[in-house]
Write an enzyme that holds these catalytic residues in place. Structure first.
Site, PDB file in Angstrom:
ATOM      1  N   LEU A  69      10.584 -26.521 -16.625  1.00  0.00           N
ATOM      2  CA  LEU A  69       9.883 -25.859 -17.731  1.00  0.00           C
ATOM      3  C   LEU A  69       8.994 -24.746 -17.206  1.00  0.00           C
ATOM      4  O   LEU A  69       8.246 -24.956 -16.257  1.00  0.00           O
ATOM      5  CB  LEU A  69       9.011 -26.871 -18.476  1.00  0.00           C
ATOM      6  CG  LEU A  69       9.668 -28.188 -18.887  1.00  0.00           C
ATOM      7  CD1 LEU A  69       8.633 -29.119 -19.494  1.00  0.00           C
ATOM      8  CD2 LEU A  69      10.798 -27.918 -19.877  1.00  0.00           C
ATOM      9  N   CYS A 107       2.974 -24.095  -9.725  1.00  0.00           N
ATOM     10  CA  CYS A 107       4.212 -24.668  -9.154  1.00  0.00           C
ATOM     11  C   CYS A 107       4.690 -23.960  -7.887  1.00  0.00           C
ATOM     12  O   CYS A 107       4.825 -24.588  -6.837  1.00  0.00           O
ATOM     13  CB  CYS A 107       5.314 -24.624 -10.203  1.00  0.00           C
ATOM     14  SG  CYS A 107       4.822 -25.436 -11.724  1.00  0.00           S
TER      15      CYS A 107
HETATM   16  C1  UGA Z   1       8.088 -22.190 -12.615  1.00  0.00           C
HETATM   17  C2  UGA Z   1       9.620 -22.183 -12.799  1.00  0.00           C
HETATM   18  O1  UGA Z   1      10.037 -20.942 -13.362  1.00  0.00           O
HETATM   19  C3  UGA Z   1      10.062 -23.334 -13.723  1.00  0.00           C
HETATM   20  O2  UGA Z   1      11.480 -23.367 -13.806  1.00  0.00           O
HETATM   21  C4  UGA Z   1       9.563 -24.648 -13.121  1.00  0.00           C
HETATM   22  O3  UGA Z   1       9.904 -25.748 -13.925  1.00  0.00           O
HETATM   23  C5  UGA Z   1       8.049 -24.578 -12.999  1.00  0.00           C
HETATM   24  O4  UGA Z   1       7.695 -23.474 -12.138  1.00  0.00           O
HETATM   25  C6  UGA Z   1       7.575 -25.879 -12.416  1.00  0.00           C
HETATM   26  O5  UGA Z   1       7.912 -26.186 -11.271  1.00  0.00           O
HETATM   27  O6  UGA Z   1       6.969 -26.684 -13.151  1.00  0.00           O
HETATM   28  P1  UGA Z   1       6.002 -21.309 -14.026  1.00  0.00           P
HETATM   29  O7  UGA Z   1       5.135 -21.768 -12.898  1.00  0.00           O
HETATM   30  O8  UGA Z   1       5.576 -21.607 -15.422  1.00  0.00           O
HETATM   31  O9  UGA Z   1       7.487 -21.914 -13.876  1.00  0.00           O
HETATM   32  O10 UGA Z   1       6.056 -19.738 -13.897  1.00  0.00           O
HETATM   33  P2  UGA Z   1       7.187 -18.609 -13.744  1.00  0.00           P
HETATM   34  O11 UGA Z   1       7.497 -18.032 -15.067  1.00  0.00           O
HETATM   35  O12 UGA Z   1       8.311 -19.097 -12.950  1.00  0.00           O
HETATM   36  O13 UGA Z   1       6.369 -17.530 -12.898  1.00  0.00           O
HETATM   37  C7  UGA Z   1       5.839 -17.855 -11.612  1.00  0.00           C
HETATM   38  C8  UGA Z   1       5.166 -16.661 -11.005  1.00  0.00           C
HETATM   39  O14 UGA Z   1       6.128 -15.672 -10.638  1.00  0.00           O
HETATM   40  C9  UGA Z   1       4.174 -15.956 -11.929  1.00  0.00           C
HETATM   41  O15 UGA Z   1       3.048 -15.573 -11.181  1.00  0.00           O
HETATM   42  C10 UGA Z   1       4.966 -14.755 -12.425  1.00  0.00           C
HETATM   43  O16 UGA Z   1       4.169 -13.684 -12.831  1.00  0.00           O
HETATM   44  C11 UGA Z   1       5.795 -14.417 -11.197  1.00  0.00           C
HETATM   45  N1  UGA Z   1       7.041 -13.663 -11.485  1.00  0.00           N
HETATM   46  C12 UGA Z   1       8.039 -14.254 -12.176  1.00  0.00           C
HETATM   47  C13 UGA Z   1       7.193 -12.382 -11.006  1.00  0.00           C
HETATM   48  O17 UGA Z   1       6.279 -11.819 -10.354  1.00  0.00           O
HETATM   49  N2  UGA Z   1       8.369 -11.715 -11.226  1.00  0.00           N
HETATM   50  C14 UGA Z   1       9.396 -12.287 -11.912  1.00  0.00           C
HETATM   51  O18 UGA Z   1      10.456 -11.622 -12.065  1.00  0.00           O
HETATM   52  C15 UGA Z   1       9.222 -13.568 -12.402  1.00  0.00           C
END
Ligand code: UGA
Length: 428
Positions: A150, A257
């Protein structure tokens, strides 16, 4: 006919899981250890910002299919299935701290029905299913791994529309029972052994973090050679083997995460005798990215931020959440403050500055107030609303019309036309 389910822990995973399972027709009792939280949830008040979650919690309370109680032992008496959704914070040596899981398992053990299935949803090191079995000490209950995928901010959507459901179980019969809970979701179901299920979770998060560090490293190359990373990603993404998801350059990845899980996987590998140099590099590139963006803001402010006012839009670790845990924005703000900057920040999800992590930051009630007298504006999370603000007004507010767009979010051409000096990530 729905099943009787207990959820231990009402953080964003537990609460989303509980509310969604109630929505799917199960009868769910969620337990937590904080009385005020339990009381608030029973009144339908959701303590986190998560799209659609309030509605589902209220729906569950109305139908009677969702209730909240104090104490894990009070949730499990009638449960056929018990989800463990407690935190696994990063321990001092980088490994995941399993003490909450062990405590929860020991606490529920005497109260479990015979044949109950304990489902581990917390992110746990490979082999933890066995740890839970041991803490339970019951040969008549089953333990399976069922990792969550998620994303905060779209957790309800992700739960109800998963890319896959992974169940790690030692025996097929138990796996089929757990799979039955997800009937109605159109998703591929993968049944595997517990160690593989646990590894799927870590490997998925590590791979996604790798994609982001990769694109941030390519952004650095683009800046050096005079290319535009947005065009580079577009061109790469047309290749179906690469795709364009999770290749948005930014200030680095954060949240509750990726940082914790990437360190834990390095540690898991190390303990098993493998030096995961690639993943260490991914973490290093991310740390570098925080530093690079802080330096960029400093350069934009004229070479020093000492005594300067830096306006910051976005403090959470990404948009559409109010979560500040391991936020790249806060990391960068911390670096700037150390160099003497005064920070005026706005974040759509934060109403005030009561959180101790915001100490020393002037949190403003709207984005324009943050720019008053500012020497530079740094955009650090990708809230959509930042795109549509009145930049003439922003320019009039600022001492210098300078923007560092840490998410390549706003319209560069429009800003330049209005007389701003603009720098994004990976765009010379
Ligand atoms: C992440 C995973 O995407 C989920 O699939 C997983 O279940 C979750 O961790 C977990 O282990 O519980 P989340 O931590 O909510 O989810 O956040 P993301 O949307 O994955 O973003 C993580 C980080 O990467 C953020 O700081 C975001 O800004 C950054 N990000 C994401 C980027 O800099 N570029 C991108 O293209 C995508």
């Amino acid at each position: 006919m729905g099943s009787k389910i207990a959820i231990i822990g009402t953080g964003y995973v537990g609460l989303t899981t509980g509310a969604c399972l109630a929505h799917l027709g199960h009868t769910v009792v969620c337990a937590d250890v904080v009385q005020e939280k339990v009381d608030a949830l029973n009144r339908g008040e959701v303590p986190i910002l998560e799209a659609g979650l309030d509605d589902l919690v209220q729906e569950g309370l109305r139908s009677g299919q969702l209730t909240f109680v104090m104490g894990a032992e009070n949730a499990v008496a009638e449960a056929e299935f018990v989800y463990l959704c407690v935190p696994t914070p990063q321990g001092e040596d980088g490994s995941a701290d399993l003490s909450y899981i062990q405590q929860a398992a020991a606490q529920i053990a005497p109260h479990l029905l015979s044949e109950a299935v304990v489902i581990n949803k917390s992110t746990v090191p490979v082999g933890s299913t066995r740890v839970v079995e041991k803490a339970l000490g019951r040969s008549d209950v089953f333990v399976v791994s069922n990792p969550e995928f998620l994303r905060e901010g779209s957790a309800v959507h992700d739960f109800l529309n998963p890319d896959r459901v992974v169940i790690g179980a030692d025996d097929q019969g138990t796996a089929i029972r757990v799979a039955g809970l997800y009937l109605g979701l159109a998703a591929p179901l993968q049944v595997t052994d517990p160690a593989s299920a646990e590894t799927i979770k870590y490997a998925s998060n590590a791979f996604l973090a790798t994609k982001i560090s990769f694109v941030n490293a390519i952004a650095a190359v683009c800046e050096a050679v005079g290319a535009d990373v947005n065009d580079v990603v577009l061109g790469m993404g047309y290749d179906k083997r690469i795709g364009n998801a999770f290749l948005r350059p930014g200030p680095g990845w954060g949240g509750s995460c990726f940082p914790k899980d990437s360190h834990a996987l390095v540690r898991i590998a190390e303990d098993a005798g493998y030096d995961f140099g690639l993943l260490k590099g991914v973490i290093d590139v991310n740390e570098d990215q925080f530093a690079r963006v802080a330096d960029k803001i400093e350069r934009m402010a004229g070479g020093s931020v000492d005594g300067k006012v830096v306006a910051v839009w976005g403090l959470t670790f990404k948009a559409r959440t109010d979560d500040l845990r391991d936020s790249p924005s806060l990391n960068i703000v911390g670096r700037l403050r150390q160099r003497g900057a005064r920070i005026q920040a706005y974040d759509p999800s934060l109403e005030d500055a009561s959180d101790p992590r915001l100490e020393g930051i002037e949190v403003t009630p709207d984005p324009y107030a943050a720019t008053a007298g500012a020497d530079v504006l740094a955009i650090l999370t990708e809230w959509d609303e930042f795109k549509w603000l009145d930049f003439d007004k922003v320019g009039e507010n600022m001492a210098q019309k300078r923007v560092v767009d840490g998410r390549n979010l706003v319209d560069r051409t429009g800003l330049v036309r209005r007389g701003f000096t603009y720098e994004g990530i990976g765009r010379s």
